[in-house]
Design a protein around this motif. Sequence first.
Motif, short mmCIF file in Angstrom:
data_model
loop_
_atom_site.label_atom_id
_atom_site.label_comp_id
_atom_site.label_asym_id
_atom_site.label_seq_id
_atom_site.Cartn_x
_atom_site.Cartn_y
_atom_site.Cartn_z
N THR A 123 -64.69 -49.82 -49.24
CA THR A 123 -65.42 -49.72 -50.50
C THR A 123 -65.26 -48.32 -51.08
O THR A 123 -65.36 -47.33 -50.37
N GLY A 124 -65.00 -48.25 -52.40
CA GLY A 124 -64.96 -46.95 -53.07
C GLY A 124 -63.69 -46.17 -52.84
O GLY A 124 -63.73 -44.94 -52.73
N LEU A 125 -62.54 -46.86 -52.80
CA LEU A 125 -61.26 -46.18 -52.57
C LEU A 125 -60.54 -45.96 -53.90
O LEU A 125 -60.39 -46.88 -54.70
N VAL A 126 -60.12 -44.73 -54.14
CA VAL A 126 -59.20 -44.40 -55.24
C VAL A 126 -57.86 -44.05 -54.61
O VAL A 126 -57.75 -43.11 -53.83
N LEU A 127 -56.85 -44.84 -54.94
CA LEU A 127 -55.49 -44.63 -54.42
C LEU A 127 -54.59 -44.45 -55.63
O LEU A 127 -54.33 -45.40 -56.38
N ASN A 128 -54.14 -43.22 -55.87
CA ASN A 128 -53.41 -42.95 -57.10
C ASN A 128 -52.32 -41.92 -56.87
O ASN A 128 -52.12 -41.44 -55.75
N GLY A 129 -51.61 -41.57 -57.94
CA GLY A 129 -50.57 -40.55 -57.85
C GLY A 129 -49.35 -40.96 -58.62
O GLY A 129 -49.29 -42.01 -59.28
N SER A 130 -48.32 -40.14 -58.53
CA SER A 130 -47.05 -40.39 -59.22
C SER A 130 -45.94 -40.73 -58.23
O SER A 130 -44.76 -40.72 -58.59
N GLY A 131 -46.31 -41.04 -57.00
CA GLY A 131 -45.33 -41.23 -55.94
C GLY A 131 -44.77 -42.63 -55.84
O GLY A 131 -45.01 -43.51 -56.68
N VAL A 132 -44.00 -42.85 -54.76
CA VAL A 132 -43.25 -44.09 -54.56
C VAL A 132 -43.57 -44.66 -53.18
O VAL A 132 -43.61 -43.93 -52.18
N LEU A 133 -43.80 -45.97 -53.14
CA LEU A 133 -43.92 -46.71 -51.89
C LEU A 133 -42.70 -47.62 -51.78
O LEU A 133 -42.56 -48.57 -52.56
N ASN A 134 -41.83 -47.32 -50.85
CA ASN A 134 -40.59 -48.09 -50.68
C ASN A 134 -40.67 -48.87 -49.37
O ASN A 134 -40.57 -48.30 -48.29
N SER A 135 -40.85 -50.18 -49.47
CA SER A 135 -41.03 -50.99 -48.26
C SER A 135 -39.73 -51.62 -47.77
O SER A 135 -39.76 -52.40 -46.83
N HIS A 136 -38.61 -51.30 -48.37
CA HIS A 136 -37.27 -51.70 -47.88
C HIS A 136 -37.20 -53.19 -47.54
O HIS A 136 -36.73 -53.58 -46.48
#
Length: 440
Positions: A123-136
């Motif tokens: 509860t109450g999570l902020v997940l942000n940014g300008s990055g990359v998640l590469n799950s291949h």
Amino acid sequence: MYIGFKILLLVILIALYHLQQGDSHVILSIKDFLNDSHSTNVDHSKAFQDAWKALCGGSGRGRELSLIIHARETYTIQPQLFEGPCVSPHIHIQIDGTIEAPRMVKDWGSKKTECWLCFGRVTGLVLNGSGVLNSHGESWWSSVGVSSRPAAVRFSGCQNILYKGLTQINSPKNHISITSCTNTTLSNIHLIAPLTSPNTDGIDISSSHNIQILSSSIKTGDDCIAIQGGSYDINITSVTCGPGHGISIGSLGKGGTSDIVQNVNVRHCTFTGTKNGARIKTWPGGQGFVKNILYEDITLINARFPIIIDQRYNYSGQKQSAGATAVKVSGVTYKYFKGTVVADVAAIKLDCDQKSGCDNIVMDNINITSSSPRTPLTSYCKFAHVISRFVSIPIKCDYHVNVQPPSAKPYAEPPAPIAISATPYAELPTALNLTSHDTA
């Protein structure tokens, strides 16, 4: 035991530092949790788990905690479960660098997993940014069946989530899964996979409500967004979709199950080169209902099947029994559609169940043209009650047709847009200006 004590001591020291400075906001760097900040170790899973333990339970109630992955930082991690409930009511993870999954399937570990980055009961999570998640996911597509492939990011049983700004690349299956969640906002995200990648949905929503998807682009090999059973109060605004299979409700009712979806608004969206556009799909023999659905202000660029209701999804051609059921579809409004459509298809396709039909289907100001000017567009309609006004394509159904000419008394207006309750994290400040406590 010694490692756990070190983590606890680190968090306490950082917290004391900020308390001395009169600051209730603790900011950490992932480097704080690496044994060697210059390590070239290809698996940083333990550092991320230690960081989550510090965020979720390390500093006491009422304090806001932040973790930063800085730009130009790259980390590889195996599938991880970040589980709550957490002590702190506010947790912030900012990803400006790159997080990667193992490149090969064999390196994901021996245990079967349903997701790569899994958030449960948070509860109450902020997940942000300008990055990359590469799950291949490219290593999965040709070697592993879809039922055994993991999603890239999953939120399960979560509340008050803001997911903003990140780019995801090449998920093994769906890029984001939202299940049994409330008050979740996804904003300014970018989901990318090749057109030919199988079953790489952008966002799948199930058994969730008060979900907002805003100002995002989705380019994948399957549904850009799929809304599954048990979901309601969904707002999708300013999403560009394509390639992909459109923004879909369903599929619902598979195997005779009872599914319900209601109160869905899709507005100001663009479909470019998509296989479908605004789609509702239900299996024969299912139960439940779909109602109060609005698709409004939709732009089409060379799309196929821009408006489609398919109550015979994956129909095998076998004769249905006299008592066969169908997921009831009613109260669906398509309003202000414009653009171009591939000419060799029925631009409007309403293939409804003979027994239950589709009721109160409203077409208002539909102005779509063929991408081949010499080939006029057509429609296909069976067993639907259609109310149409200012539609550029003739619609004829074999029963329950109610077409009103422009001079007729205006029909009753479709339901007012559903008021979606905003999450506590409607927007972040324009600039966070976070400075981490970096021990490196």
